[in-house]
Design a protein around this motif. Structure first.
Motif, PDB file in Angstrom:
ATOM      1  N   UNK A 428       9.770   5.493 -10.021  1.00 22.65           N
ATOM      2  CA  UNK A 428      10.710   4.902 -10.970  1.00 22.65           C
ATOM      3  C   UNK A 428      11.825   5.891 -11.322  1.00 22.65           C
ATOM      4  N   UNK A 429      11.438   7.121 -11.638  1.00 19.57           N
ATOM      5  CA  UNK A 429      12.426   8.112 -12.024  1.00 19.57           C
ATOM      6  C   UNK A 429      13.371   8.430 -10.872  1.00 19.57           C
ATOM      7  N   UNK A 430      12.809   8.652  -9.683  1.00 17.87           N
ATOM      8  CA  UNK A 430      13.642   8.999  -8.540  1.00 17.87           C
ATOM      9  C   UNK A 430      14.674   7.933  -8.226  1.00 17.87           C
ATOM     10  N   UNK A 431      14.266   6.684  -8.289  1.00 23.12           N
ATOM     11  CA  UNK A 431      15.215   5.594  -8.047  1.00 23.12           C
ATOM     12  C   UNK A 431      16.281   5.509  -9.124  1.00 23.12           C
ATOM     13  N   UNK A 432      15.900   5.826 -10.357  1.00 23.51           N
ATOM     14  CA  UNK A 432      16.876   5.827 -11.438  1.00 23.51           C
ATOM     15  C   UNK A 432      17.929   6.926 -11.245  1.00 23.51           C
ATOM     16  N   UNK A 433      17.526   8.006 -10.542  1.00 27.17           N
ATOM     17  CA  UNK A 433      18.454   9.116 -10.309  1.00 27.17           C
ATOM     18  C   UNK A 433      19.307   8.934  -9.060  1.00 27.17           C
ATOM     19  N   UNK A 434      19.146   7.797  -8.381  1.00 23.53           N
ATOM     20  CA  UNK A 434      19.998   7.527  -7.226  1.00 23.53           C
ATOM     21  C   UNK A 434      19.352   7.781  -5.875  1.00 23.53           C
ATOM     22  N   UNK A 435      18.068   8.162  -5.874  1.00 17.47           N
ATOM     23  CA  UNK A 435      17.356   8.348  -4.611  1.00 17.47           C
ATOM     24  C   UNK A 435      16.785   7.014  -4.149  1.00 17.47           C
ATOM     25  N   UNK A 436      16.349   6.991  -2.891  1.00 16.76           N
ATOM     26  CA  UNK A 436      15.621   5.835  -2.368  1.00 16.76           C
ATOM     27  C   UNK A 436      14.162   6.270  -2.248  1.00 16.76           C
ATOM     28  N   UNK A 437      13.366   5.860  -3.210  1.00 22.32           N
ATOM     29  CA  UNK A 437      11.973   6.336  -3.292  1.00 22.32           C
ATOM     30  C   UNK A 437      11.022   5.173  -3.137  1.00 22.32           C
ATOM     31  N   UNK A 438      10.003   5.380  -2.283  1.00 20.29           N
ATOM     32  CA  UNK A 438       8.946   4.375  -2.152  1.00 20.29           C
ATOM     33  C   UNK A 438       7.598   5.071  -2.048  1.00 20.29           C
TER      34      UNK A 438
END
Length: 438
Positions: A428-438
């Motif tokens: 959740x945090x990584x995606x909020x920072x603009x990364x593509x995280x799964x």
């Protein structure tokens, strides 16, 4: 050196990481002053490593045009926040900054660090153990130089082990498990180790077991704690905890921890090699009892290691005096200033040091005249070099303790459940920072 995992949320007041524009404080090479141009310059170095300052007099004698000011900008998390604030403000940016290895991507990915390859760093690669060089390389470019390292090793109280009928330090984790049961029989206060939710220790177990829970490709991040190596390591440590073989009341770096190390009721501590420098102060009464060995292995006859901590230095993209900064960086991490730091207690990942008889053959009085350097040199060289941390690991480690606390204080949940919660929060945090995280 690894510091406390109880951190403030570094990015709470910051704009999303990738939304920040790359800092352009000049070209990617240094300004006209040059390291030896004759023009007088002053560089500012942010560091919490006291050995760096030891190298300043020799450097300034060799480079009389460069004045070096070393400033302790606080512990790691405080320093990172101060650096981000200075970058955003456009003023007060230092010329050289200390970073834990996992923090390098946080600053490198959005363009906040200088590509040191353009200043000549690539030619130094062959002197560093591969795992340390990997830690400062992001997307094929080197953004920092390794300055100290934390190969995981087992520090063990030989007297306590013998008291429990154990003649040799456990060479495998199966032997470690059997040793733990024998040590518990010595009395209620005796344990083979303590753990109150140390994510770095757990990750070192996973690393050594072949688990690779983090995979990073540019801005794409994959987090998965279900691979075989990870599940093996987690299941083993869960068993140790479930059977009451680990002290979950004593917190590392506390007064109780010091007492348990001193009186021998805490028989081993698996940590970074940097513990050699602080253990004598924390457990002076155990002088001569403690020894150092490689981490226990997952299979008999193996020699695989892991890392636990370590630091590097990089040059901010907005730094004013890049060539002068790199000259000092090279001096204390690779050049004539390196030995000064080693003599002051720094444990460095330079092959020129680790393969030198003066280092490996020197007896250590505290450790019963054991040649500790030889053990740690081997521990460093067997660290697999393909481990990755996500670019936002500074945030990730700051929340792990809170997620793990209910388990260690009241037995709620399991390590696997904690890791799954951690994974979801990180995604959740990584995606909020603009990364593509799964």
């Amino acid at each position: 050196m690894r510091l406390s995992r109880k951190l403030k949320l570094l990015c709470a007041a910051l704009a999303p990481m990738l939304a920040l524009t790359a800092c352009s404080g000049g070209s990617s090479t240094a300004g006209a002053e040059g390291a030896d141009s004759g023009e007088k310059v002053k560089i500012t170095v942010w560091s919490w490593d006291g050995t760096v300052e030891r190298a300043v007099p020799g450097f300034q004698a060799a480079h009389p045009n460069i004045t070096v000011e070393v400033v302790n900008a606080g512990s790691s998390q405080d320093e990172y926040k101060a650096l981000d604030n200075a970058i955003q403000a456009g003023s007060g940016v230092p010329d050289l900054v200390m970073f834990e290895y996992f923090a390098v991507p946080y600053f490198a990915v959005p363009g906040k660090l200088t590509d040191l390859g353009e200043l000549g760093a690539d030619k130094l690669k062959s002197d560093y153990v591969p795992a340390a060089w990997n830690d400062v390389t992001v997307n094929g470019k080197v953004y920092a130089l390794p300055s100290d390292y934390g190969p995981s090793a087992m520090f063990y109280n030989e007297a306590t082990l013998k008291k429990a009928g154990i003649d040799e330090p456990p060479a495998t984790w199966d032997e470690y498990y059997e040793a733990a049961k024998k040590i518990r029989k010595l009395g209620d206060d005796y344990y083979i180790a303590q753990d109150t939710g140390d994510i770095f220790f757990l990750l070192s177990l996973i690393w050594q077991a072949g688990g690779r829970p983090f995979k990073v490709d540019g801005t794409k991040v994959h987090i998965d704690f279900s691979d075989p190596g990870t599940t093996k390591a987690v299941a083993f440590w869960q068993r140790m905890l479930d059977e009451g073989l680990i002290n979950t009341k004593i917190t590392g770096w506390s007064d109780d921890w010091n007492r348990a190390l001193n009186d021998g009721t805490l028989a081993t501590q698996t940590m970074g090699g940097w513990l050699t420098s602080t253990l004598p102060e924390r457990a002076p009464e155990a002088k001569g009892d403690f020894k150092v060995a490689l981490m226990p292995q997952w299979e008999k006859g193996q020699k695989v290691g892991a890392a636990n901590g370590g630091s590097s230095f990089g040059i901010p993209a907005a730094a004013e005096h890049k060539e002068a900064a790199f000259a000092f960086l090279e001096y204390f991490t690779h050049g004539d200033g390196l030995q000064t730091r080693v003599d002051a207690g720094a444990f460095v990942p330079n092959l020129s040091v680790l393969e030198n008889e003066a280092f490996t053959g020197k007896p250590n009085e505290y450790f019963g005249d054991q040649k500790v350097g030889a053990v740690l040199a081997e521990a460093t060289e067997i660290v697999p070099s393909d481990w990755q941390f996500p670019p936002f690991f500074e945030y990730a480690r700051s929340i792990y303790g809170d997620l793990a606390s209910p388990y260690y204080t009241s037995g709620q949940g399991s390590l696997a459940e904690i890791l799954e919660q951690w994974r979801q929060r990180c995604i959740q945090y990584g995606n909020e920072q603009g990364f593509q995280v799964d």
